[in-house]
Design a protein around this motif. Structure first.
Motif, PDB file in Angstrom:
ATOM      1  N   ASN A 173       0.855  -1.179   0.000  1.00  0.00           N
ATOM      2  CA  ASN A 173       0.000   0.000   0.000  1.00  0.00           C
ATOM      3  C   ASN A 173       0.897   1.237   0.000  1.00  0.00           C
ATOM      4  O   ASN A 173       1.371   1.677   1.038  1.00  0.00           O
ATOM      5  N   GLN A 213       3.850  -0.350  -6.458  1.00  0.00           N
ATOM      6  CA  GLN A 213       3.774  -1.301  -5.350  1.00  0.00           C
ATOM      7  C   GLN A 213       5.048  -2.134  -5.256  1.00  0.00           C
ATOM      8  O   GLN A 213       5.544  -2.418  -4.152  1.00  0.00           O
ATOM      9  N   LYS A 236       0.673   4.421   2.395  1.00  0.00           N
ATOM     10  CA  LYS A 236       1.125   4.461   3.785  1.00  0.00           C
ATOM     11  C   LYS A 236       2.247   5.492   3.923  1.00  0.00           C
ATOM     12  O   LYS A 236       3.070   5.661   3.034  1.00  0.00           O
TER      13      LYS A 236
END
Length: 181
Positions: free
Chosen positions: A64, A112, A67
């Motif tokens: 993610n 990612q 974050k």
């Protein structure tokens, strides 16, 4: 790159074992630095392979990137510009270049993957210093500390690359999502 890392790991481990067996048979002290060198080299390569496998089996390149940990500050970008990351990053090896191939993956998937790769290298930085504990048995504290610091520094270069690239990829991703009228 993966095959090379595995070969170096195996060769270093075998050379360490051979030197150790020879030392046990002959008791020649000059073999101890070779045992330390080959053992430390094997450790550094094996741990990097293992950390990558473990983190990949958990994350599967699905980090993610929203974050806070993965956000790059303006200060960081200035640091990356001062250290000229853009100039040297393409000269560094890539474990699996397919992971960052835009013809095989979307920009979202690549972002990612940069997060996961960053995490792998940050973990490697921490594990780089475990061999210092071997100085308890072998003395040679400074040898272990220097090799550990060099290993950690090498991984920090990859962390810098991933964070630098992620900022640029996110800009590309954002531009591609804006409709043109």
């Amino acid at each position: 790159m993966a095959k090379t890392m595995k070969r170096i790991s195996a060769m270093s481990f075998l050379l360490m074992v051979c030197c150790f067996v020879l030392y046990e048979i002959t008791n020649y002290r000059f073999l101890v630095p070779f045992i330390i060198t080959f053992g430390t080299t094997a450790y550094h390569f094996i741990i990097r392979l293992m950390v990558g496998v473990v983190i990949d089996s958990i994350m599967h390149n699905k980090a993610n990137y929203h974050k806070k940990w993965y956000h790059v500050s303006k200060f960081e970008m200035k640091l990356y510009q001062k250290t000229k990351v853009k100039k040297w990053k393409n000269k560094m090896p890539t474990y699996n270049s397919d992971t960052f191939d835009t013809s095989k993956h979307s920009w979202d998937e690549i972002v990612q993957a940069t997060c996961q790769s960053e995490l792998v290298h940050e973990t490697n930085v921490i594990f780089s210093f475990i061999p210092v504990l071997a100085s308890i048995w072998f003395a040679s504290f400074w040898v272990f500390l220097i090799t550990s610091a060099l290993g950690a520094g090498f991984d920090l270069m990859f962390v810098m690359m991933q964070r630098f690239n992620r900022t640029r990829i996110l800009k590309i991703k954002q531009k591609r999502q804006i409709p043109i009228y």
